[in-house]
Write an enzyme that holds these catalytic residues in place. Sequence first.
Site, short mmCIF file in Angstrom:
data_model
loop_
_atom_site.label_atom_id
_atom_site.label_comp_id
_atom_site.label_asym_id
_atom_site.label_seq_id
_atom_site.Cartn_x
_atom_site.Cartn_y
_atom_site.Cartn_z
N ASP A 165 0.86 -1.19 0.00
CA ASP A 165 0.00 0.00 0.00
C ASP A 165 0.90 1.23 0.00
O ASP A 165 0.59 2.26 0.62
CB ASP A 165 -0.94 0.01 1.21
N GLY A 199 -1.31 5.73 4.16
CA GLY A 199 -0.63 4.74 3.34
C GLY A 199 0.74 4.47 3.92
O GLY A 199 1.17 5.13 4.86
#
Lengths: 404, 275
Positions: free
Chosen positions: A294, A330
């Site tokens: 991610d 993230g």
Amino acid sequence: MPSNKSVSNAPITQFVNCRILRDHKLQREDLWVREGRILDPEKLFFDEEGYADQRVDCEGLIIAPGFIDVQINGGYGIDFSQATSNVRGGVALVAKKILEHGVTSFLPTLVTSPPNIYHKVLTEVKVHSGGVEGAGVLGCHLEGPFISLEKKGAHPEQYLRSFQLGGMLDLIETYGTLDNVAMVTLAPELPNSEKVVRELTQRGITVSLGHSVANLSQAEEAVQHGASFITHLFNAMLPFHHRDPGIVGLLTSDQVPQDRMVFYGMIADGIHTNSAALRIAHRAHPTGLVLVTDAITAMGLPPGRHTLGQQVIEIQGLHAYVAGTKTLSGSIATMDMCVRHFKQASGCSVEEALEAASLHPAQLLGISHYKGTLDYGADADLVLLDDALNVRATYIAGQEVWRK
Amino acid sequence: MKLIILNDYGQVGEWAAKYIRNKILNFNPGPDRFFNLGLPTGGTPLGCYKKLIEFYKKGEISFKYVKTFNMDEYVGIPRNHPESYHSFMWNNLFKHIDIKSENTHILDGNAANLVEECDSFEEKIKAAGGIDLFVGGIGPDGHIAFNEPGSSLLSRTRVKTLAQDTILANARFFDGDLSKVPTMALTVGVATVMDAREVMILITGVHKAFALYKAIEEGVNHMWTVSAFQQHPQTVFVCDEDATLELRVKTVKYFRGMMHVHNKLRVTKTSGNLQ
């Protein structure tokens, strides 16, 4: 002698002095490669009376299938969700850099964006094989915009959408095309989602549940319609509750069809998931765990402010927040860091840690007959690692594409 | 016949491997004169093969100018089946050494014409100049290769039906499913092995003891086909302590007493003399 001589005169490479990951075990075996694929040396010996043209001494290193990252939003200053003038160049830059982390295939991921971004990016980013230029693109991962408002995380609220046109029409209107799309993350509690899940599954696109407030029944229904993945487990979904485990309950659900399995992404960067939670998930369903980075734009860049989608984020050490908040936006961990952290936090074996980044994502995408394994006939995408699981060299189709 | 009695399985494997190594080195093979070696499969020679691989890795021996001829192969199972003798030889020897595929010969159990395949194998041995050293094992029923009790002592390479006992014993390698076990095999004959210039038989374990007794203390008999080698001019039997349990104490003492003479048979690399 048996008949059936092969037709190839292509050079054969034999990797010696190595331990290869095969049949879920590290074995002291040589690895043979020809024309970009893993070769069966016994067949070569008896059928073709062939032998290696070139030997590569691996000096005792581990050879694992190349890592596959199914959720990566950018890196090194590149943001896949930005429609820059050189989308392809941006993807290529990241593709080249992630070779250093042992990643040989990936899904460029787009967070919730306005339709014009999807229309631009999806026409530019095509499925293609990797090589010296960089890791291969297996297709895009569209994380949004059909997600829940309450669980939008770092996604921009103004671009969230629902299936008001009935389902597929919304998809086509938003994305423009479904070509070169490998995965879609959506919230199954949105009305009309079942049609979308079924249609996408039929087209061979992996459907993932995430950024959602679905309860377990809604999640199970979506799985029955074809959903097979959970986007970053625990994050952006309802927490586990013992009377309604929500999406997390899919890990041990008995409503999953017999012939299928639910996989789940884990960001094992030591920040997005507490180690104890990671262990609970792993122990509950070890074969479904898929390591994802991610990773965002700032991965690979120094601390400071950077752009993700339509928002600004801030790096503080190993953390990346939505600027001005404490919402995680993230991760900036690399895939090999995730593999090492996962092994250390879960106490799993080397084989399990490596498979979570290679075999499991390949199985998720339905490509495990030629990716994510070192079985005969599979693509020779390899990562050479030392015992501490540091990447020493990366190969794509049998060709060295990076060496430390 | 010489009988070498060693303490255990490990010693047998090492002795046999050294014997083979020294024979090859003394023969000094080259591109125009290959050393022809007959080889067995099964649990008995595994230790010997491991040692040979060690010697190769240490640089003490090369198989570049060695030709191998295996004793047997099952009929009807795929060549890459984990229980085929092709797989056995590949995994336990060939893949670890520098032997060229064209110099290995294993009967093809999937040949269109099995009889022709057997005849052609005999021709290949002849064309190579005959076997210099044939290594073999012994079955609990005294068989050599698949020459089970009742096989002619003058037999040549041919198709054989497997004995019921053999099929039952093999079932464990085929998931315990009797229907999956091969019922036929191609095998060299007793006479094929007798034609070799030298023969070495390896016998280890108490379950082989009775067969060893029948093979060397009783007469030549087709019910115990290994006994045929009593009539071979240059044969050595190598066994462990357990395999001697059915022999007369007198026999064991006799051959033990000759051990120091036998040890000189293992030609040293420096001396180069064969007793």
